[in-house]
Design a protein around this motif. Structure first.
Motif, PDB file in Angstrom:
ATOM      1  N   SER A 119      11.802   3.663  -4.483  1.00 55.08           N
ATOM      2  CA  SER A 119      10.601   2.846  -4.314  1.00 55.08           C
ATOM      3  C   SER A 119       9.821   3.176  -3.027  1.00 55.08           C
ATOM      4  N   PRO A 120      10.495   3.360  -1.863  1.00 55.03           N
ATOM      5  CA  PRO A 120       9.732   3.699  -0.652  1.00 55.03           C
ATOM      6  C   PRO A 120       9.001   5.038  -0.764  1.00 55.03           C
ATOM      7  N   THR A 121       9.589   5.983  -1.519  1.00 55.18           N
ATOM      8  CA  THR A 121       8.934   7.288  -1.730  1.00 55.18           C
ATOM      9  C   THR A 121       7.671   7.118  -2.566  1.00 55.18           C
ATOM     10  N   ILE A 122       7.767   6.302  -3.634  1.00 59.31           N
ATOM     11  CA  ILE A 122       6.595   6.042  -4.487  1.00 59.31           C
ATOM     12  C   ILE A 122       5.491   5.410  -3.655  1.00 59.31           C
ATOM     13  N   LYS A 123       5.882   4.428  -2.831  1.00 60.10           N
ATOM     14  CA  LYS A 123       4.905   3.701  -2.003  1.00 60.10           C
ATOM     15  C   LYS A 123       4.208   4.660  -1.044  1.00 60.10           C
ATOM     16  N   CYS A 124       4.981   5.529  -0.445  1.00 62.18           N
ATOM     17  CA  CYS A 124       4.454   6.489   0.520  1.00 62.18           C
ATOM     18  C   CYS A 124       3.486   7.467  -0.171  1.00 62.18           C
ATOM     19  N   LEU A 125       3.886   7.991  -1.337  1.00 61.44           N
ATOM     20  CA  LEU A 125       3.032   8.929  -2.078  1.00 61.44           C
ATOM     21  C   LEU A 125       1.743   8.241  -2.538  1.00 61.44           C
ATOM     22  N   MET A 126       1.864   7.005  -3.017  1.00 69.92           N
ATOM     23  CA  MET A 126       0.682   6.284  -3.496  1.00 69.92           C
ATOM     24  C   MET A 126      -0.288   6.001  -2.350  1.00 69.92           C
ATOM     25  N   TYR A 127       0.260   5.673  -1.191  1.00 63.08           N
ATOM     26  CA  TYR A 127      -0.616   5.396  -0.042  1.00 63.08           C
ATOM     27  C   TYR A 127      -1.377   6.664   0.351  1.00 63.08           C
ATOM     28  N   GLU A 265       6.511  -7.010  -8.019  1.00 62.46           N
ATOM     29  CA  GLU A 265       5.347  -7.829  -8.390  1.00 62.46           C
ATOM     30  C   GLU A 265       4.047  -7.361  -7.724  1.00 62.46           C
ATOM     31  N   ALA A 266       4.108  -7.044  -6.435  1.00 60.27           N
ATOM     32  CA  ALA A 266       2.888  -6.600  -5.725  1.00 60.27           C
ATOM     33  C   ALA A 266       2.383  -5.278  -6.305  1.00 60.27           C
ATOM     34  N   GLY A 267       3.315  -4.422  -6.720  1.00 56.78           N
ATOM     35  CA  GLY A 267       2.945  -3.143  -7.333  1.00 56.78           C
ATOM     36  C   GLY A 267       2.267  -3.348  -8.680  1.00 56.78           C
ATOM     37  N   ILE A 268       2.787  -4.305  -9.481  1.00 59.99           N
ATOM     38  CA  ILE A 268       2.170  -4.628 -10.779  1.00 59.99           C
ATOM     39  C   ILE A 268       0.745  -5.139 -10.556  1.00 59.99           C
ATOM     40  N   ASP A 269       0.563  -5.948  -9.511  1.00 60.68           N
ATOM     41  CA  ASP A 269      -0.774  -6.479  -9.221  1.00 60.68           C
ATOM     42  C   ASP A 269      -1.737  -5.343  -8.860  1.00 60.68           C
ATOM     43  N   LEU A 270      -1.278  -4.419  -8.016  1.00 59.85           N
ATOM     44  CA  LEU A 270      -2.138  -3.285  -7.632  1.00 59.85           C
ATOM     45  C   LEU A 270      -2.456  -2.424  -8.860  1.00 59.85           C
ATOM     46  N   LEU A 271      -1.425  -2.161  -9.678  1.00 58.61           N
ATOM     47  CA  LEU A 271      -1.625  -1.348 -10.884  1.00 58.61           C
ATOM     48  C   LEU A 271      -2.643  -2.010 -11.815  1.00 58.61           C
ATOM     49  N   SER A 272      -2.539  -3.334 -11.962  1.00 60.89           N
ATOM     50  CA  SER A 272      -3.475  -4.029 -12.871  1.00 60.89           C
ATOM     51  C   SER A 272      -4.907  -3.927 -12.346  1.00 60.89           C
ATOM     52  N   GLN A 273      -5.070  -3.877 -11.023  1.00 64.39           N
ATOM     53  CA  GLN A 273      -6.423  -3.738 -10.462  1.00 64.39           C
ATOM     54  C   GLN A 273      -6.960  -2.311 -10.610  1.00 64.39           C
ATOM     55  N   HIS A 291      -3.871  -3.260   0.126  1.00 62.48           N
ATOM     56  CA  HIS A 291      -3.174  -4.159  -0.798  1.00 62.48           C
ATOM     57  C   HIS A 291      -1.792  -4.525  -0.254  1.00 62.48           C
ATOM     58  N   PRO A 292      -1.352  -5.780  -0.494  1.00 64.47           N
ATOM     59  CA  PRO A 292      -0.026  -6.221  -0.007  1.00 64.47           C
ATOM     60  C   PRO A 292       1.141  -5.326  -0.428  1.00 64.47           C
ATOM     61  N   TYR A 293       0.976  -4.567  -1.534  1.00 68.89           N
ATOM     62  CA  TYR A 293       2.038  -3.645  -1.963  1.00 68.89           C
ATOM     63  C   TYR A 293       2.430  -2.705  -0.824  1.00 68.89           C
ATOM     64  N   PHE A 294       1.470  -2.344   0.018  1.00 66.59           N
ATOM     65  CA  PHE A 294       1.742  -1.389   1.099  1.00 66.59           C
ATOM     66  C   PHE A 294       2.133  -2.079   2.417  1.00 66.59           C
ATOM     67  N   ASP A 295       2.255  -3.416   2.397  1.00 70.10           N
ATOM     68  CA  ASP A 295       2.492  -4.127   3.664  1.00 70.10           C
ATOM     69  C   ASP A 295       3.752  -3.678   4.399  1.00 70.10           C
TER      70      ASP A 295
END
Length: 303
Positions: A119-127, A265-273, A291-295
């Motif tokens: 998950s931290p790798t996905i977050k880093c790549l997405m950011y 949940e925060a990731g689902i919210d970002l994806l839906s946007q 977005h809070p997903y990256f907090d």
């Protein structure tokens, strides 16, 4: 001739090592710069046969690439060289920094090993992806062909957006990552087409499978409608006026967590946007970075 377009045969300066790809606009080689030993990506671009010299559109694209290369999440254009091919026609060689791998191979390696991408790798790549796109969009440049195959990565898992469909205005977006307004025949697009692609890539990083894998434009739309519900005028004003709009089967929207079960949940919210039907309602790349997903991402400034 524009500064930096050097009339030296690229083959005097570089040794081609292997062909690593072929786009609609020409071949890409891994090559070694003879003077420094540095490994680069050499993109050979054919010019239109009826043009004398380097066309202004090509020079404009080069200057856009140069400007974008200031961002650490855009693959750097290091040089441009001009040469002649065997038929005596002008070819341009664009010299880019060489990246070791791409996101498609990265995802495949996890799929083959049966492991999930952490998950931290996905977050880093997405950011990093959002940051690269925010830079492009902030300079008025759309990419229009984002997909895992052309998101390049180095060994430190830094993701970079490659060049921008150089000389290739025809084929807009690979099918699986194509925004619904493009599939429905909209003639004007905005930066939102890239955000849709970013959303599809986000889901794929989590599940290791394309979220919408259609094999035709119609199938692609039906895959999207089955998950997100069939759009209508109240959800997406103007949709029924788009050129390719027909009466489609009516599906109700499902929860995105069904399609992407391992995402917080925060990731689902970002994806839906990112996967909003109406382009104007899609989150911007700049807003996505906030977005809070990256907090809980440590030290964003170094990414």
């Amino acid at each position: 001739m524009e500064k930096g377009v050097i009339a030296v045969s690229a083959m005097d300066a570089f040794e081609k090592l292997e062909k690593v790809g072929e786009g609609t606009y020409g071949k890409v080689y891994r090559a070694r710069e003879k003077a420094t030993g540095k490994i680069v990506a050499l993109k050979k671009t054919r010019l239109h046969e009826d043009e004398e010299g380097v066309p202004p559109t090509t020079l404009r694209e080069i200057s856009i690439l140069r400007m974008l290369a200031r961002d650490p999440h855009i693959v750097r254009l290091m040089d441009v060289k001009q040469g002649l091919n065997k038929e005596g026609r002008t070819v341009l060689y664009l010299v880019f920094e060489y990246m070791d791998t791409d996101l498609k191979k990265f995802i495949r390696s996890f799929r083959q090993s049966g492991q999930n991408i952490p998950s931290p790798t996905i977050k880093c790549l997405m950011y990093q992806l959002c940051k690269g796109m925010a830079f492009c969009h902030g300079h008025g440049v759309l990419h229009r062909d984002l997909k895992p195959h052309n998101l390049l990565m180095d060994r430190k898992a830094t993701a970079k957006v490659p060049d921008f469909g150089f000389g290739n205005g025809e084929q807009i977006l690979t099918l699986w990552y194509r925004a619904p307004e493009v599939l429905l025949g909209a003639t004007h697009y905005s930066t939102a087409v890239d955000i849709w692609s970013v959303g599809c890539i986000f889901a794929e990083l989590v599940t290791k499978q394309a979220i919408f894998a259609g094999d035709s434009e119609l199938q692609q739309l039906l895959h999207i409608f089955r998950l997100l519900g069939t759009p209508n005028e109240s959800i997406w004003p103007g949709v029924s006026n788009l050129k390719n709009w027909h009466e489609y089967p009516q599906w109700k929207p499902l929860s995105l967590s069904i399609a992407v079960p391992n995402l917080e949940e925060a990731g689902i919210d970002l994806l839906s946007q990112m996967l909003q039907y109406e382009p104007a309602k899609r989150i911007s790349a700049k807003k996505a970075m906030e977005h809070p997903y990256f907090d809980d991402l440590p030290d964003k400034s170094s990414l």
